[in-house]
Design an enzyme around this catalytic site. Structure first.
Site, PDB file in Angstrom:
ATOM      1  N   GLU A   1      91.432  18.990  16.700  1.00  0.00           N
ATOM      2  CA  GLU A   1      91.335  18.761  18.146  1.00  0.00           C
ATOM      3  C   GLU A   1      90.704  19.952  18.863  1.00  0.00           C
ATOM      4  O   GLU A   1      89.931  19.774  19.807  1.00  0.00           O
ATOM      5  CB  GLU A   1      92.703  18.415  18.737  1.00  0.00           C
ATOM      6  CG  GLU A   1      93.293  17.109  18.224  1.00  0.00           C
ATOM      7  CD  GLU A   1      92.390  15.888  18.373  1.00  0.00           C
ATOM      8  OE1 GLU A   1      91.536  15.850  19.287  1.00  0.00           O
ATOM      9  OE2 GLU A   1      92.535  14.951  17.562  1.00  0.00           O
TER      10      GLU A   1
ATOM     11  N   HIS B   1      82.884  14.389  15.071  1.00  0.00           N
ATOM     12  CA  HIS B   1      83.423  14.085  13.752  1.00  0.00           C
ATOM     13  C   HIS B   1      82.389  14.392  12.682  1.00  0.00           C
ATOM     14  O   HIS B   1      81.187  14.267  12.909  1.00  0.00           O
ATOM     15  CB  HIS B   1      83.875  12.625  13.671  1.00  0.00           C
ATOM     16  CG  HIS B   1      85.141  12.381  14.412  1.00  0.00           C
ATOM     17  ND1 HIS B   1      85.339  11.285  15.212  1.00  0.00           N
ATOM     18  CD2 HIS B   1      86.286  13.101  14.488  1.00  0.00           C
ATOM     19  CE1 HIS B   1      86.545  11.339  15.743  1.00  0.00           C
ATOM     20  NE2 HIS B   1      87.138  12.435  15.324  1.00  0.00           N
TER      21      HIS B   1
END
Length: 188
Positions: free
Chosen positions: A138, A147
């Site tokens: 995070e 990602h």
């Protein structure tokens, strides 16, 4: 980093996990000139409106504005909240965490990181490893990373706890370069 221990369960306190994360993150981010502080807990009663009784979960996005205010109060580059409740976002059964790169805030839930959640015996070491991976993930988003397709990279999307267990706590070489570039460029 904000911790929340107001969720009562038979899992015990998460203080040792928070202390571990503070020490680890403090060491990791010190080389980028970022100090990591652990500040007091935040009562979940402030988030009653985020609780969905049918799902028995909290809508994660409601934690982010509060973390943004905390970030401002502490004049911090970023703020991370760690909660001991189940969180979700629309379209997902659950999430391990949520980040808002624009606000430079993120929330991570320990709820589904406990081995006991999956019917396994308690394992504090495994819990800390999982928490570290989700926090690093995070914070990667907070500092501009997306990602990663590499299943071993901490920035790989975790669709289940198996994905979290497979990946490393560290960024792959490519993501680490991007992170370092982003941290050098942004003085939030």
């Amino acid at each position: 980093m904000m911790g929340n221990d107001s969720y009562s369960s038979n899992r015990g306190s998460s203080r040792d996990v928070l202390s571990f994360l503070q020490n680890f993150l403090g060491g990791f981010y010190a080389k980028y000139g970022i100090e990591v502080k652990l500040v007091g807990g935040l009562s979940l009663s402030k988030f009653y409106y985020a609780f969905d009784a049918e799902r028995n979960q909290f809508l994660a996005r409601h934690f982010l504005p509060v973390l943004s205010y905390i970030k401002k109060d502490f004049n911090a580059r970023a703020a991370l909240g760690i909660v001991n409740v189940d969180i979700y976002e629309p379209g997902f059964n659950f999430i391990f965490g949520l980040a808002h790169p624009g606000l430079k805030v993120a929330v991570v839930s320990l709820y589904r990181l406990y081995p006991e959640f999956y019917g396994n015996p308690p394992d504090r070491k495994l819990l800390k490893e999982r928490a570290l991976k989700e926090v690093m993930h995070e914070l990667g988003h907070v500092f501009g990373l997306g990602h990663c397709p590499n299943p071993k990279c901490v920035m790989h999307f975790s669709n289940s706890i198996i994905d979290t267990d497979i990946k490393s706590w560290m960024y792959c070489e490519s993501c680490l370069r991007k992170l370092e570039k982003n941290l050098a460029r942004s003085h939030v």
